[in-house]
Design an enzyme around this catalytic site. Structure first.
Site, short mmCIF file in Angstrom:
data_model
loop_
_atom_site.label_atom_id
_atom_site.label_comp_id
_atom_site.label_asym_id
_atom_site.label_seq_id
_atom_site.Cartn_x
_atom_site.Cartn_y
_atom_site.Cartn_z
N HIS A 105 38.30 40.88 37.62
CA HIS A 105 38.23 41.68 38.51
C HIS A 105 38.62 41.09 39.96
O HIS A 105 39.39 41.71 40.82
CB HIS A 105 36.67 42.26 39.00
CG HIS A 105 36.68 43.46 39.95
ND1 HIS A 105 37.29 44.58 39.92
CD2 HIS A 105 36.09 43.21 41.20
CE1 HIS A 105 37.08 45.20 41.03
NE2 HIS A 105 36.30 44.48 41.67
N ASP A 164 39.60 42.84 33.76
CA ASP A 164 38.38 43.40 34.24
C ASP A 164 37.28 43.85 33.54
O ASP A 164 37.30 44.65 32.52
CB ASP A 164 38.90 44.28 35.18
CG ASP A 164 38.26 44.88 36.59
OD1 ASP A 164 36.98 44.58 36.40
OD2 ASP A 164 38.61 44.91 37.55
N SER A 171 39.01 47.56 44.33
CA SER A 171 37.49 48.04 44.07
C SER A 171 37.06 49.28 44.64
O SER A 171 37.67 50.43 44.50
CB SER A 171 36.83 46.74 44.21
OG SER A 171 35.51 46.58 43.83
#
Length: 336
Positions: free
Chosen positions: A311, A282, A128
């Protein structure tokens, strides 16, 4: 405490502001070898601290502390490194200066060169916002970073991702207790609302449809939303979260003097042997964005994580996804 502090003194940020008495909190695993070339840099992500990266470290894993010297620097704004919650007036709370991904990596560079004398990085990796920092490492120091493995993260924050950030910021700031960032008690309603907004983004539609949250110990959807999402954000300081949101929203590895906002040039400059691992489902660091970025990189392969965990497939919650990421890292590290 289980981490160390590297004091940076007064640092001038990209914004032109000076942050006095700045510091990075970091933790290391393993031993630096004599050649100082067994280094893995593994930055933290939005709302996370170093211990939340530890699921990917172990003697049976690619990030093996018996073989590598692993450094997890805590991102500025996360409550351990310089943040709104731990900085003295007049730079505390909502007065904390804006910090970029470039600022973070520039200061991390100081950490590893000044504290350890490191000049080579075997691998830059992260999830991320940690992935964005890994990209920045490879673009800012292309002769230093030998391998790159960002997972569930892109080299800049694309427009739809910005929409997510606008929503979670608004949810937090709508709480009257936020008091324009000058609160004396946490804005609990805003933090809980932020968690509920985020719940629709962090996992995918099939994750919810197939009730995968039951694998995490929650018997109902409502219990999952309150127990997982609300509680995770209640642990954080609101201004810290907002500072990291600003960093995330303005992320772009080309926004610096080195590349003058030429995004493709920044990607093309990355010399590291790279494996780019988006998650197929995601909703905000999308595989389409990652595929475009990978095509611009000269030594990169596109290896999506085929998961319905969205995600959060990159967060170590699901064994199959964790093993996929670890396997890709092992393969990358084995290549000379």
């Amino acid at each position: 405490m289980d981490y160390e502090i590297f004091h940076l003194g007064a640092v001038r940020l990209q914004s032109g502001a000076t942050l006095p008495n700045a510091f990075i909190a970091y933790k290391t695993y393993g031993t630096l070898n004599a050649a100082k070339d067994n280094v893995i840099i593994f930055p933290t992500s939005f709302g996370d601290q170093h211990y939340q990266n530890e699921w990917l470290i172990g003697e049976d894993k690619a990030l093996n502390p018996k073989q590598y010297f692993i450094i997890i620097p805590n991102m500025l704004g996360n409550g351990l490194s310089s943040s709104p919650s731990n900085t003295a007036s007049p730079y505390d709370q909502a007065n904390f200066p804006n910090v970029t991904i470039y600022d973070n990596v520039t200061l991390q560079y100081r950490l590893i060169t000044e504290r350890f004398g490191i000049r080579k990085i075997a691998l830059a990796t992260g999830w991320s916002m940690g992935a964005i920092q890994a990209f920045q490492w490879a673009a800012s120091y292309p002769d230093m970073v030998e391998r790159l493995a960002p997972f569930a993260g892109t080299a800049k924050t694309w427009p739809h991702n910005i929409v997510l950030i606008e929503g979670i910021r608004a949810a937090l700031q709508a709480d009257a207790a936020w008091y324009n960032g000058q609160y004396t008690v946490p804005p609990e309603v805003g933090l809980r609302t932020l968690g509920r907004v985020y719940a629709s983004w962090g996992f995918s539609q099939p994750f919810y449809r197939e009730e995968c949250y039951k694998e995490l110990g929650y018997e109902s959807l409502s219990a999952f939303i309150s127990g997982f999402w609300e509680e995770s954000f209640l642990q954080s300081d609101a201004n810290d979260l907002l500072a990291m949101m600003w960093t995330w929203q303005h992320a772009d590895i080309s926004k610096n003097e080195m590349y003058a906002c030429d995004f493709e040039a920044a990607l093309q400059s990355i010399q590291a042997r790279s494996v780019v691992m988006p998650v197929r489902t995601d909703l905000y660091f999308t595989p389409e964005d990652s595929e475009y970025e990978t095509r611009q990189m000269p030594n990169a392969t596109f290896q999506p994580i085929e998961s319905i965990w969205g995600h959060l497939a990159g967060f170590g919650l699901n064994r199959v996804d964790a093993e996929f990421i670890d396997g890709a890292l092992k393969e990358l590290l084995e290549k000379n």
